[in-house]
Design a protein around this motif. Structure first.
Motif, PDB file in Angstrom:
ATOM      1  N   THR A 414     -23.187 -61.385   3.766  1.00 41.32           N
ATOM      2  CA  THR A 414     -24.356 -62.269   3.653  1.00 41.32           C
ATOM      3  C   THR A 414     -24.666 -62.711   2.233  1.00 41.32           C
ATOM      4  OG1 THR A 414     -25.847 -60.354   3.503  1.00 41.32           O
ATOM      5  CG2 THR A 414     -25.413 -61.247   5.701  1.00 41.32           C
ATOM      6  N   VAL A 415     -23.916 -62.202   1.237  1.00 45.52           N
ATOM      7  CA  VAL A 415     -24.247 -62.513  -0.148  1.00 45.52           C
ATOM      8  C   VAL A 415     -24.122 -64.006  -0.445  1.00 45.52           C
ATOM      9  CG1 VAL A 415     -21.883 -62.101  -0.981  1.00 45.52           C
ATOM     10  CG2 VAL A 415     -23.820 -61.834  -2.548  1.00 45.52           C
ATOM     11  N   ALA A 416     -23.260 -64.705   0.287  1.00 40.56           N
ATOM     12  CA  ALA A 416     -23.043 -66.125  -0.001  1.00 40.56           C
ATOM     13  C   ALA A 416     -24.231 -66.981   0.409  1.00 40.56           C
ATOM     14  CB  ALA A 416     -21.782 -66.618   0.713  1.00 40.56           C
ATOM     15  N   TRP A 417     -24.905 -66.620   1.516  1.00 38.10           N
ATOM     16  CA  TRP A 417     -25.994 -67.479   1.994  1.00 38.10           C
ATOM     17  C   TRP A 417     -27.383 -66.892   1.785  1.00 38.10           C
ATOM     18  CZ3 TRP A 417     -28.915 -65.602   6.153  1.00 38.10           C
ATOM     19  CH2 TRP A 417     -28.358 -64.540   6.869  1.00 38.10           C
ATOM     20  N   TYR A 418     -27.515 -65.538   1.734  1.00 36.83           N
ATOM     21  CA  TYR A 418     -28.822 -64.942   1.434  1.00 36.83           C
ATOM     22  C   TYR A 418     -28.640 -63.481   1.044  1.00 36.83           C
ATOM     23  CZ  TYR A 418     -33.764 -63.796   1.701  1.00 36.83           C
ATOM     24  OH  TYR A 418     -35.045 -63.385   1.397  1.00 36.83           O
ATOM     25  N   PRO A 419     -28.554 -63.161  -0.243  1.00 32.59           N
ATOM     26  CA  PRO A 419     -28.318 -61.788  -0.684  1.00 32.59           C
ATOM     27  C   PRO A 419     -29.426 -60.821  -0.280  1.00 32.59           C
ATOM     28  CG  PRO A 419     -27.939 -63.353  -2.480  1.00 32.59           C
ATOM     29  CD  PRO A 419     -28.597 -64.115  -1.370  1.00 32.59           C
ATOM     30  N   GLY A 420     -30.621 -61.319  -0.029  1.00 32.45           N
ATOM     31  CA  GLY A 420     -31.744 -60.435   0.294  1.00 32.45           C
ATOM     32  C   GLY A 420     -31.837 -60.038   1.755  1.00 32.45           C
ATOM     33  N   PHE A 421     -30.902 -60.499   2.582  1.00 30.85           N
ATOM     34  CA  PHE A 421     -30.992 -60.227   4.017  1.00 30.85           C
ATOM     35  C   PHE A 421     -30.938 -58.732   4.323  1.00 30.85           C
ATOM     36  CE2 PHE A 421     -28.870 -59.412   8.093  1.00 30.85           C
ATOM     37  CZ  PHE A 421     -29.748 -60.041   8.960  1.00 30.85           C
ATOM     38  N   SER A 422     -30.059 -57.995   3.626  1.00 30.60           N
ATOM     39  CA  SER A 422     -29.915 -56.567   3.912  1.00 30.60           C
ATOM     40  C   SER A 422     -31.195 -55.795   3.605  1.00 30.60           C
ATOM     41  CB  SER A 422     -28.748 -55.982   3.115  1.00 30.60           C
ATOM     42  OG  SER A 422     -28.938 -56.165   1.731  1.00 30.60           O
ATOM     43  N   PHE A 423     -31.967 -56.241   2.608  1.00 28.84           N
ATOM     44  CA  PHE A 423     -33.221 -55.569   2.281  1.00 28.84           C
ATOM     45  C   PHE A 423     -34.279 -55.828   3.346  1.00 28.84           C
ATOM     46  CE2 PHE A 423     -31.126 -56.679  -1.779  1.00 28.84           C
ATOM     47  CZ  PHE A 423     -30.823 -55.407  -2.195  1.00 28.84           C
ATOM     48  N   LEU A 424     -34.306 -57.043   3.862  1.00 22.99           N
ATOM     49  CA  LEU A 424     -35.234 -57.348   4.955  1.00 22.99           C
ATOM     50  C   LEU A 424     -34.897 -56.530   6.201  1.00 22.99           C
ATOM     51  CD1 LEU A 424     -35.727 -61.236   4.786  1.00 22.99           C
ATOM     52  CD2 LEU A 424     -37.388 -59.461   4.237  1.00 22.99           C
ATOM     53  N   LEU A 425     -33.620 -56.401   6.496  1.00 21.42           N
ATOM     54  CA  LEU A 425     -33.210 -55.612   7.656  1.00 21.42           C
ATOM     55  C   LEU A 425     -33.615 -54.147   7.483  1.00 21.42           C
ATOM     56  CD1 LEU A 425     -31.694 -55.341  10.333  1.00 21.42           C
ATOM     57  CD2 LEU A 425     -29.589 -55.012   9.025  1.00 21.42           C
ATOM     58  N   ALA A 426     -33.377 -53.591   6.304  1.00 22.07           N
ATOM     59  CA  ALA A 426     -33.752 -52.197   6.050  1.00 22.07           C
ATOM     60  C   ALA A 426     -35.253 -52.006   6.187  1.00 22.07           C
ATOM     61  CB  ALA A 426     -33.281 -51.786   4.655  1.00 22.07           C
ATOM     62  N   SER A 427     -36.016 -52.977   5.711  1.00 16.21           N
ATOM     63  CA  SER A 427     -37.471 -52.902   5.853  1.00 16.21           C
ATOM     64  C   SER A 427     -37.878 -52.891   7.327  1.00 16.21           C
ATOM     65  CB  SER A 427     -38.124 -54.084   5.133  1.00 16.21           C
ATOM     66  OG  SER A 427     -39.524 -54.071   5.303  1.00 16.21           O
TER      67      SER A 427
END
Length: 476
Positions: A414-427
């Motif tokens: 997901t780094v190419a389109w939204y690097p922050g996605f993994s943090f939202l998922l963890a939240s």
């Protein structure tokens, strides 16, 4: 005469580990940059590297980000299974043969890993040798084994429940303080002396720790005579492995149904929260190296040091809440909400100031761990502390390793389109331990103390164990 102090061990272990940990991803990142781009890694005295060769930087950055994330994934996958198996074996085995075996072995493994990193860095060996070294060190156990042994050691020494909670929280605080000092110094260390000296200093501290654990630390478990195992079935090895296999089973089999349900629920809360928290934090360094932040080694050191202050603030928060009579489940809930809020804000941090400020909501993030450990420790008998903390260390290592693997691959995708996605998922995943916490509340955790006494009474031969000073030589 030895000392019954495990805190110095934890302190030096934390300093040695966090002196290296922030550098691992940076070292791998720089080596992959050189190999994939055939250019020198851009080092700048500015707060951001993005200003240097901006036109070429963006095209190379995404490729290196993916490669570094996948390298971390492979490292975790190769070391996960042996580390989990050794954790379960050694910490359970410590109930019978002493806590020091679960403390000394992972220190040896950490020393092997650090020396391997030093060799790869100093001689510029093949980068993938680090994966092999992580596999070898995992055969001695990992941080989960070490902490499982330390928490079992403290459980042997503490009779009072509140004292046990605060001392376990004190271990987390010691980890935070020393890891913060180490993280803060890594950036300056790296800039002044390169990668070799931090790895060497870490190895020296681990050697000192190993000597303290072997020659100074006193054992808390009374070890039976050497022929005691053989007397049971004629084979000391068979007897040892039989206890090893049955220790965790008996911990559940000997308890009441209500106690077992409560214990399983607490383990699930611990596991799911550890998964969300560990997964969310696993890609922080790569996120900081990526655009638009493009942090240098100094800023990464400051960020790591600021992140470790949560250990100190969580300890202070736990001490204050405990004195004010706040229920344990409420303290855990506050910690989960702290992590949930902080990770959600990280996903939207696009400036250096914002990236530092997102650490503020996470100041109470560590509180759930010592409270959960103490709650579980109070509902099992003294002779089952090693089996319990073997389970805790096992699920903590499993959730941490799986979270790292899952979120590393997710970040690479997901780094190419939204690097922050993994943090939202963890939240978002923090909702799971919150729901499980509600189930614990419905079961009635306020009866833990009475349940613990009931549990001890139900276990054959354990009625007088709590008052047996021979089990706790520090009280003799």
């Amino acid at each position: 005469m030895g000392l019954f102090l495990v805190e110095p061990l934890v302190a030096f272990y934390a300093f040695a580990s966090f002196l290296v940990y922030p550098l691992v991803q940076q070292y791998v990142y720089r080596r992959l940059w050189q190999e994939l781009t055939n250019t020198t890694y851009p080092v700048s005295d500015d707060t951001s590297r993005c200003s240097a060769n901006a036109s070429n930087h963006s095209s190379h950055n995404e490729e290196v980000q993916k490669a570094a994330s996948l390298f971390s994934l492979y490292t975790e996958l190769f070391s996960m299974i042996p580390s989990l198996a050794v954790t379960l074996i050694l910490v359970t085995y410590s109930d019978r043969r002493g806590r020091k075996v679960a403390i000394v072995m992972p220190l040896i493994g950490s020393l092997i890993y650090t020396l391997s990193f030093l060799a790869v860095s100093f001689f510029e060996l093949n980068l993938y040798l680090l994966i092999a070294s992580s596999l070898v060190s995992a055969l001695f156990g990992g941080s989960g084994t070490f902490l499982g042994g330390c928490f079992s050691y403290i459980a042997d020494l503490c009779e009072d429940g509140q004292q046990k909670t605060l001392r376990m929280a004190g271990i987390d605080m010691v980890i935070g303080l020393l890891s913060g000092v180490a993280s803060l110094s890594t950036g300056y260390f790296l800039r002044a002396a390169g990668f070799n000296w931090p790895f060497f200093v870490s190895a020296v501290f681990l050697c000192f720790n190993l000597l303290y654990a072997i020659f100074v630390l006193e054992e808390t478990v009374k070890i039976p005579p050497a022929n005691a195992d053989a007397a049971e079935d004629g084979s000391p090895r068979c007897a040892a492995f039989r206890r090893l296999a049955s220790g965790i089973f008996h911990m559940f089999a000997a308890g009441s149904e209500r106690r077992n349900i409560l214990l399983v629920l607490l383990l699930l809360v611990f596991t799911t929260f550890s998964f969300a928290n560990g997964g969310g934090l696993s890609s922080i360094t790569l996120y900081e190296l990526n655009e638009p932040l493009c942090w240098n080694e100094i800023l990464i050191g400051y960020g790591s040091a600021l992140s470790t202050t949560v250990f100190l603030t969580s300890y202070v928060g736990l001490a204050v809440f405990s004195r004010c009579g706040i229920p344990s489940l409420v303290i855990i809930l506050i910690g989960i909400l702290s992590v949930m809020t902080g990770l959600a804000l990280v996903a939207f941090a696009k400036t250096t100031l914002m990236m530092f400020l997102v650490r503020i909501p996470m100041l109470l993030a560590i509180m759930p761990f010592p409270v959960l450990r103490s709650m579980m420790s109070k509902i099992v008998s003294k002779s089952e502390q090693g089996a319990l903390f073997a389970c805790v260390a096992f699920v903590e290592s499993l959730s941490g390793n799986v979270a790292f693997a899952v979120f590393s691959s997710l970040y690479a995708a997901t780094v190419a389109w939204y690097p922050g996605f993994s943090f939202l998922l963890a939240s978002g995943l923090c909702f799971i331990p919150m729901v499980l916490l509600g189930a614990v509340a419905l079961l009635g955790p306020e009866e833990e103390a009475g349940e613990a006494k009931e549990t001890e009474a139900l276990i054959p031969g354990e009625e007088g164990l709590a008052g047996d000073e021979s089990h706790n030589p520090a009280l003799a």
